[in-house]
Design a protein around this motif. Structure first.
Motif, PDB file in Angstrom:
ATOM      1  N   CYS A  65       0.843  -1.191   0.000  1.00 58.26           N
ATOM      2  CA  CYS A  65       0.000   0.000   0.000  1.00 58.26           C
ATOM      3  C   CYS A  65       0.880   1.244   0.000  1.00 58.26           C
ATOM      4  CB  CYS A  65      -0.914  -0.018   1.224  1.00 58.26           C
ATOM      5  SG  CYS A  65      -2.082   1.349   1.238  1.00 58.26           S
ATOM      6  N   SER A  67      -0.601   4.414   0.002  1.00 60.28           N
ATOM      7  CA  SER A  67      -1.310   5.461   0.736  1.00 60.28           C
ATOM      8  C   SER A  67      -1.397   5.077   2.214  1.00 60.28           C
ATOM      9  CB  SER A  67      -2.702   5.680   0.131  1.00 60.28           C
ATOM     10  OG  SER A  67      -3.423   4.479   0.145  1.00 60.28           O
ATOM     11  N   SER A  69      -3.977   4.362   4.045  1.00 58.19           N
ATOM     12  CA  SER A  69      -4.849   3.226   4.349  1.00 58.19           C
ATOM     13  C   SER A  69      -5.315   2.582   3.052  1.00 58.19           C
ATOM     14  CB  SER A  69      -6.069   3.677   5.164  1.00 58.19           C
ATOM     15  OG  SER A  69      -6.940   4.436   4.367  1.00 58.19           O
ATOM     16  N   CYS A  70      -5.243   1.284   3.024  1.00 58.90           N
ATOM     17  CA  CYS A  70      -5.708   0.522   1.862  1.00 58.90           C
ATOM     18  C   CYS A  70      -6.738  -0.480   2.354  1.00 58.90           C
ATOM     19  CB  CYS A  70      -4.552  -0.219   1.192  1.00 58.90           C
ATOM     20  SG  CYS A  70      -3.415   0.855   0.307  1.00 58.90           S
ATOM     21  N   GLN A  74      -9.944   1.150  -1.958  1.00 61.18           N
ATOM     22  CA  GLN A  74      -9.450   2.478  -1.589  1.00 61.18           C
ATOM     23  C   GLN A  74      -7.944   2.436  -1.406  1.00 61.18           C
ATOM     24  OE1 GLN A  74     -11.597   3.621   1.892  1.00 61.18           O
ATOM     25  NE2 GLN A  74     -13.530   3.888   0.809  1.00 61.18           N
ATOM     26  N   GLY A  75      -7.307   3.524  -1.706  1.00 54.79           N
ATOM     27  CA  GLY A  75      -5.865   3.632  -1.555  1.00 54.79           C
ATOM     28  C   GLY A  75      -5.134   3.171  -2.807  1.00 54.79           C
TER      29      GLY A  75
END
Length: 152
Positions: A65, A67, A69-70, A74-75
């Motif tokens: 990941c 970012s 938060s994954c 998302q991310g």
């Protein structure tokens, strides 16, 4: 003026298709597609279970990941497991193709070439020997003519 008639597009296309390299390429693609099924079966049926016995058969679950938060979609996820799986599949496929097709064919062709050279080598020896015999005959005839002219 006598203008040379240019071939039609259809004639040019027909000439293109009838060239040997186009037909060879088409045959290679068809054979390659058929051989792909064999290679995929070997990889899926033999190699992957052996690799799976050591680790996992599905590398797609591994990711990193970028970012904070994954979760789910998302991310920013790097799917390095998919890349590793595709790379391993390529290397395994290339190894199967090399060891089952390329290496045996290269050995066969080198043996055939050695046989051909050996066969040509025997012809060369015979030709050289015949040439030497013909030179000796020529030299003997020249010597006889020379001795015959001296007696007159």
């Amino acid at each position: 003026m006598n203008a040379k008639k240019e071939p039609s597009i259809w004639q040019g296309f027909k000439a293109f298709l009838m060239r040997g390299n186009v037909v060879d390429l088409a045959v290679a693609v068809v054979i390659g597609a058929a051989f792909t099924n064999i290679v995929n079966s070997v990889v899926k049926g033999l190699i992957n279970p052996l690799v799976g016995a050591i680790g996992t058969q599905n590398l797609d679950i591994y990711s990193a990941c970028l970012s904070s938060s994954c979760k789910g979609d998302q991310g920013i996820q790097l799917m390095w497991g998919s890349v590793l799986g595709a790379t391993l599949s390529f290397v395994i496929t290339a190894a199967v193709v090399y060891f089952l097709m390329v290496l045996p064919m290269a050995k066969y062709l080198s043996r055939a070439e050695a046989r051909r050279k050996a066969k040509e080598g025997t012809h060369e020896i015979i030709e050289v020997t015949e040439l030497e015999v013909l030179k000796e005959i020529r030299d003997a005839l020249v010597a006889q003519r020379g001795s015959g002219h001296d007696e007159r």
